[in-house]
Motif scaffolding. Sequence first.
Motif, PDB file in Angstrom:
ATOM      1  N   ALA A   1       0.822  -1.208   0.000  1.00 32.48           N
ATOM      2  CA  ALA A   1       0.000   0.000   0.000  1.00 32.48           C
ATOM      3  C   ALA A   1       0.853   1.254   0.000  1.00 32.48           C
ATOM      4  N   SER A   2       0.251   2.343  -0.467  1.00 32.73           N
ATOM      5  CA  SER A   2       0.870   3.658  -0.381  1.00 32.73           C
ATOM      6  C   SER A   2       0.080   4.577   0.546  1.00 32.73           C
ATOM      7  N   ASP A   3      -1.198   4.245   0.816  1.00 30.98           N
ATOM      8  CA  ASP A   3      -2.018   5.010   1.750  1.00 30.98           C
ATOM      9  C   ASP A   3      -3.052   4.060   2.337  1.00 30.98           C
ATOM     10  N   ILE A   4      -3.573   4.394   3.519  1.00 35.17           N
ATOM     11  CA  ILE A   4      -4.509   3.511   4.204  1.00 35.17           C
ATOM     12  C   ILE A   4      -5.548   4.351   4.932  1.00 35.17           C
ATOM     13  N   GLY A   5      -6.786   3.844   4.985  1.00 32.63           N
ATOM     14  CA  GLY A   5      -7.858   4.530   5.692  1.00 32.63           C
ATOM     15  C   GLY A   5      -8.759   3.510   6.370  1.00 32.63           C
ATOM     16  N   ILE A   6      -9.273   3.858   7.554  1.00 35.30           N
ATOM     17  CA  ILE A   6     -10.144   2.961   8.306  1.00 35.30           C
ATOM     18  C   ILE A   6     -11.389   3.719   8.740  1.00 35.30           C
ATOM     19  N   GLY A   7     -12.572   3.128   8.498  1.00 40.13           N
ATOM     20  CA  GLY A   7     -13.828   3.748   8.875  1.00 40.13           C
ATOM     21  C   GLY A   7     -14.219   3.417  10.298  1.00 40.13           C
ATOM     22  N   ALA A   8     -15.180   4.177  10.837  1.00 47.17           N
ATOM     23  CA  ALA A   8     -15.649   3.950  12.204  1.00 47.17           C
ATOM     24  C   ALA A   8     -16.329   2.595  12.352  1.00 47.17           C
ATOM     25  N   ASP A   9     -16.761   1.992  11.237  1.00 49.13           N
ATOM     26  CA  ASP A   9     -17.374   0.667  11.287  1.00 49.13           C
ATOM     27  C   ASP A   9     -16.343  -0.455  11.201  1.00 49.13           C
ATOM     28  N   GLY A  10     -15.054  -0.104  11.085  1.00 45.13           N
ATOM     29  CA  GLY A  10     -13.984  -1.084  11.012  1.00 45.13           C
ATOM     30  C   GLY A  10     -13.516  -1.407   9.614  1.00 45.13           C
ATOM     31  N   SER A  11     -14.150  -0.847   8.593  1.00 51.07           N
ATOM     32  CA  SER A  11     -13.744  -1.102   7.213  1.00 51.07           C
ATOM     33  C   SER A  11     -12.358  -0.536   6.929  1.00 51.07           C
TER      34      SER A  11
ATOM     35  N   ILE B   1      -6.953   8.450   0.202  1.00 53.47           N
ATOM     36  CA  ILE B   1      -8.215   7.826   0.583  1.00 53.47           C
ATOM     37  C   ILE B   1      -8.579   8.161   2.016  1.00 53.47           C
ATOM     38  N   ALA B   2      -9.878   8.278   2.284  1.00 49.44           N
ATOM     39  CA  ALA B   2     -10.426   8.392   3.629  1.00 49.44           C
ATOM     40  C   ALA B   2     -11.704   7.569   3.651  1.00 49.44           C
ATOM     41  N   VAL B   3     -12.092   7.105   4.832  1.00 51.61           N
ATOM     42  CA  VAL B   3     -13.233   6.195   4.928  1.00 51.61           C
ATOM     43  C   VAL B   3     -14.264   6.757   5.902  1.00 51.61           C
TER      44      VAL B   3
ATOM     45  N   TRP C   1     -13.895   7.695   0.299  1.00 50.50           N
ATOM     46  CA  TRP C   1     -13.793   8.917  -0.505  1.00 50.50           C
ATOM     47  C   TRP C   1     -12.345   8.968  -0.994  1.00 50.50           C
ATOM     48  N   ILE C   2     -12.152   9.282  -2.268  1.00 50.54           N
ATOM     49  CA  ILE C   2     -10.810   9.250  -2.845  1.00 50.54           C
ATOM     50  C   ILE C   2     -10.536  10.485  -3.679  1.00 50.54           C
ATOM     51  N   SER C   3      -9.257  10.745  -3.911  1.00 49.65           N
ATOM     52  CA  SER C   3      -8.833  11.723  -4.914  1.00 49.65           C
ATOM     53  C   SER C   3      -7.703  11.084  -5.715  1.00 49.65           C
ATOM     54  N   ASN C   4      -7.641  11.425  -7.015  1.00 51.39           N
ATOM     55  CA  ASN C   4      -6.615  10.815  -7.860  1.00 51.39           C
ATOM     56  C   ASN C   4      -5.526  11.817  -8.227  1.00 51.39           C
ATOM     57  N   ALA C   5      -4.618  11.405  -9.115  1.00 42.69           N
ATOM     58  CA  ALA C   5      -3.459  12.231  -9.451  1.00 42.69           C
ATOM     59  C   ALA C   5      -3.847  13.542 -10.121  1.00 42.69           C
ATOM     60  N   LYS C   6      -5.011  13.582 -10.758  1.00 44.96           N
ATOM     61  CA  LYS C   6      -5.478  14.807 -11.409  1.00 44.96           C
ATOM     62  C   LYS C   6      -6.289  15.679 -10.467  1.00 44.96           C
ATOM     63  N   GLY C   7      -6.471  15.218  -9.216  1.00 48.23           N
ATOM     64  CA  GLY C   7      -7.238  15.985  -8.249  1.00 48.23           C
ATOM     65  C   GLY C   7      -8.721  15.684  -8.263  1.00 48.23           C
ATOM     66  N   ALA C   8      -9.170  14.791  -9.161  1.00 46.20           N
ATOM     67  CA  ALA C   8     -10.589  14.446  -9.214  1.00 46.20           C
ATOM     68  C   ALA C   8     -10.998  13.707  -7.950  1.00 46.20           C
TER      69      ALA C   8
ATOM     70  N   ASP D   1      -6.078  15.886  -1.039  1.00 42.35           N
ATOM     71  CA  ASP D   1      -6.268  15.003   0.108  1.00 42.35           C
ATOM     72  C   ASP D   1      -7.706  15.140   0.564  1.00 42.35           C
ATOM     73  N   VAL D   2      -8.209  14.119   1.267  1.00 44.86           N
ATOM     74  CA  VAL D   2      -9.600  14.118   1.700  1.00 44.86           C
ATOM     75  C   VAL D   2      -9.685  13.430   3.049  1.00 44.86           C
ATOM     76  N   GLY D   3     -10.588  13.897   3.918  1.00 44.15           N
ATOM     77  CA  GLY D   3     -10.791  13.298   5.228  1.00 44.15           C
ATOM     78  C   GLY D   3     -12.266  13.254   5.553  1.00 44.15           C
TER      79      GLY D   3
END
Length: 267
Positions: A174-184, A219-221, A228-235, A253-255
């Motif tokens: 992985a290069s980034d990791i995100g965890i949701g409040a539900d454990g995902s 990525i953020a969860v 929720w994600i953002s890519n190299a173009k900022g989309a 970045d997104v949170g």
Amino acid sequence: SDWAIYRWSVNTWVRIPQTAKDIGIAADGTVWIVDSDNVVSKYSHDKGTFTPSTQTAVAIAVDNEGGAWVINAQSQIFRQTHQHFVQTNNGVGRDIGVGADGTVYVIGTDPTPGGYGVWRRLHQAKDWHKISEYHGAVTLAVDTLGNPWIVDNNNHIYRWNNEESKFIRMPGAASDIGIGADGSVWIISAVKASNGYNIRRWNNNKNQWENVAGVANKIAVASDGKAWISNAKGACYRWLGSKWEGLVGNAIDVGVGATGSPYMVGS
């Protein structure tokens, strides 16, 4: 770099009149940022503005009570209590994260195989404790049980096993990791693709990562386990359960808070 801040409202991103270098959101919706002058500021939902504190920082995280934890330019760690920031005992770090149970983790400045040491401070504790001499990290996320998942400088993924007091190597990279409040648990993989990297989600029943269509850089969860994600173009996109929905606006970045409120640092 300094970036614009946006808040998702109904069907569009709403620009907030401020720039930021880092952002943190609590379960109750409290938002803190490190602004363009490295000043730690708190967002007022009523006024729609940020109120600066006297504290400066380079990294920030917010606990489940809305209190900010920050790291300054000298790698010192401070926590916000009763409208003041107080330096914690003996702690230094490069990055910081807070679990749902109030446990705080930092990636330290001490070289450790795989990156830098991972240090823990239990809720209401006074001191930091290094949890492993064998595995370091460059980024981390904390799950609902208060255990960290880390990514090292080789993109290897590890999950902390509290019963055995050691990191357990997970499959994949992985290069980034995100965890949701539900454990995902979601990752941005180390497999390069157009406009970013492949996206994967952990299947606990099968004990493996599952590919999810699309590519991303950050990525953020949310609390419901949707990413929720953002890519190299900022989309920017959000996962609807079976497909990605494109959103108006560009992000680096997104949170997402536990209440589901997303914010982005925009380009």
